[in-house]
Motif scaffolding. Sequence first.
Motif, PDB file in Angstrom:
ATOM      1  N   GLN A 254       0.754  -1.210  -0.087  1.00 46.78           N
ATOM      2  CA  GLN A 254      -0.397   0.078   0.005  1.00 46.78           C
ATOM      3  C   GLN A 254       0.607   1.285   0.264  1.00 46.78           C
ATOM      4  OE1 GLN A 254      -2.463  -0.652   3.264  1.00 46.78           O
ATOM      5  NE2 GLN A 254      -4.148  -2.222   2.261  1.00 46.78           N
ATOM      6  N   THR A 255       1.946   1.206   0.343  1.00 51.27           N
ATOM      7  CA  THR A 255       2.957   2.637   0.778  1.00 51.27           C
ATOM      8  C   THR A 255       4.265   2.725  -0.419  1.00 51.27           C
ATOM      9  OG1 THR A 255       4.475   0.831   2.077  1.00 51.27           O
ATOM     10  CG2 THR A 255       3.097   2.159   3.187  1.00 51.27           C
ATOM     11  N   ILE A 260       8.196   4.948  -3.894  1.00 50.05           N
ATOM     12  CA  ILE A 260       9.084   4.977  -4.711  1.00 50.05           C
ATOM     13  C   ILE A 260       8.661   6.186  -5.888  1.00 50.05           C
ATOM     14  CG2 ILE A 260       8.661   4.448  -7.930  1.00 50.05           C
ATOM     15  CD1 ILE A 260      10.003   2.343  -6.584  1.00 50.05           C
ATOM     16  N   LEU A 261       7.561   6.784  -5.833  1.00 51.90           N
ATOM     17  CA  LEU A 261       7.527   8.942  -6.282  1.00 51.90           C
ATOM     18  C   LEU A 261       9.021   9.183  -5.251  1.00 51.90           C
ATOM     19  CD1 LEU A 261       3.961   8.949  -6.671  1.00 51.90           C
ATOM     20  CD2 LEU A 261       5.813   8.335  -8.958  1.00 51.90           C
ATOM     21  N   THR A 262       8.587   8.644  -4.194  1.00 51.28           N
ATOM     22  CA  THR A 262       9.177  10.395  -3.198  1.00 51.28           C
ATOM     23  C   THR A 262      10.260  10.036  -3.530  1.00 51.28           C
ATOM     24  OG1 THR A 262       7.430  10.102  -1.524  1.00 51.28           O
ATOM     25  CG2 THR A 262      10.048  10.589  -0.673  1.00 51.28           C
ATOM     26  N   THR A 265      11.837  11.252  -7.010  1.00 49.33           N
ATOM     27  CA  THR A 265      11.756  13.070  -6.774  1.00 49.33           C
ATOM     28  C   THR A 265      13.682  12.920  -6.695  1.00 49.33           C
ATOM     29  OG1 THR A 265       9.713  12.859  -7.110  1.00 49.33           O
ATOM     30  CG2 THR A 265      11.398  15.144  -6.136  1.00 49.33           C
ATOM     31  N   GLY A 266      13.861  12.655  -5.034  1.00 43.91           N
ATOM     32  CA  GLY A 266      14.982  12.882  -4.740  1.00 43.91           C
ATOM     33  C   GLY A 266      16.231  12.510  -5.593  1.00 43.91           C
ATOM     34  N   ILE A 267      16.399  11.289  -5.889  1.00 44.00           N
ATOM     35  CA  ILE A 267      17.532  10.948  -6.941  1.00 44.00           C
ATOM     36  C   ILE A 267      17.583  11.706  -8.091  1.00 44.00           C
ATOM     37  CG2 ILE A 267      17.953   9.169  -8.436  1.00 44.00           C
ATOM     38  CD1 ILE A 267      16.759   6.431  -6.133  1.00 44.00           C
ATOM     39  N   LEU A 268      16.613  12.371  -8.714  1.00 40.75           N
ATOM     40  CA  LEU A 268      16.669  13.138  -9.712  1.00 40.75           C
ATOM     41  C   LEU A 268      16.936  14.315  -9.653  1.00 40.75           C
ATOM     42  CD1 LEU A 268      13.212  12.571 -11.742  1.00 40.75           C
ATOM     43  CD2 LEU A 268      15.752  11.232 -12.474  1.00 40.75           C
ATOM     44  N   GLY A 291      22.903   6.815  -0.061  1.00 46.57           N
ATOM     45  CA  GLY A 291      21.997   6.696   1.122  1.00 46.57           C
ATOM     46  C   GLY A 291      20.274   6.149   0.596  1.00 46.57           C
ATOM     47  N   ILE A 292      20.173   7.141  -0.058  1.00 46.48           N
ATOM     48  CA  ILE A 292      18.636   7.212  -0.546  1.00 46.48           C
ATOM     49  C   ILE A 292      18.234   6.080  -1.176  1.00 46.48           C
ATOM     50  CG2 ILE A 292      16.679   8.091  -2.176  1.00 46.48           C
ATOM     51  CD1 ILE A 292      17.632  10.487  -1.637  1.00 46.48           C
TER      52      ILE A 292
END
Length: 351
Positions: A254-255, A260-262, A265-268, A291-292
């Motif tokens: 469910q999460t 994945i989206l969070t 976004t951080g990786i990009l 780390g991410i």
Amino acid sequence: MAFKIGNIQVFPHNYFFDFMKWRKVTVGISIVLVAVSLLIIGIKGLNYSIDFLGGAEIQVNVLNKSITREQLHEAVGKAGINHAEITTYGSLAARKDNSESYIVRMQREKGQDESATTNRADKLVSSLKAEFGAEKIQIASITNISGKVGKEDEYKGYMALLLSCIGILIYIAFRFDSRFAPGAVLCLVHNVVIALGVMTLFGRPFTTVSIAAFLTIVGYSINDTVIVYDRIRETRSLQPKMSMIDVVNRSISQTMNRTILTSTTGILALLVLSILGGGSIEDFAITMLVGIVVGTYSSIYVAAPLTLMMDGYLNKLGWKKKDAKELAKEVRPKDYAPPINVRKKVPQDKK
């Protein structure tokens, strides 16, 4: 598996995957990665920067911008200085003579004292003047840098990591359950050790900025882990008869959209900083990038399996876990509305 560009839906509403089917394999992989990272750190050692080892700082003024930063970097390498950082100094707009200023930070070699570093700095200055000519460059200043302040910052950084892990351990135990706490803290240790091992493997410098990056990794990782834990607790309250392994699988499923989206976004954003940042920004971005990636993996395949292991172990010891009714009181506020898929339909004649 659904994928939409509008509203950016990646997984369908009823998505479910048996993540815990591979928990023994993933935990084994994590143990191997941590062991290899510790081995790399032990063999190669951390690549301490000038912040910790000390060295010399030379301000070089280039007249009429006739010498580029790349040419200056090549000249420093020819002089036999392997560990040196060259950065632009001052504001370009404030200069009216069309000149350029650089700071050459020369790291102290291991086993050398301050006088030896001063001699190396003098030789570097002589080499630069011989390479470009005294009329094209001016040496504004030569400053010795002590590594004592860096050592104090390193100690404070390690203490901050230790105290943050202890605080998180206590918070998770009280906020959720004692079954969750060890998995959360070991997940943080797992992320930091692997990130440190990767940085050591590729020879990235260990600076005071790196300590800030590791503390940021701890904060990011625990945020991702707490999201999963909170959904596990909520699912247990809604489905009290469901087995713990099914609860964990359903909660992670469910999460997944949020995870994945969070993370993407951080990786990009960090990829852009890693390529274009340069200097300490680049070091911070690369450390955070590792780390991410590791943190996203560990929140699913390290923290959750360790929680299942702790649940089974404490059940054998007779440690009573919180009742579903107690969890419901903690999770559900007075105006709580259950998810749409579990709501009962009201007949038309009773509306």
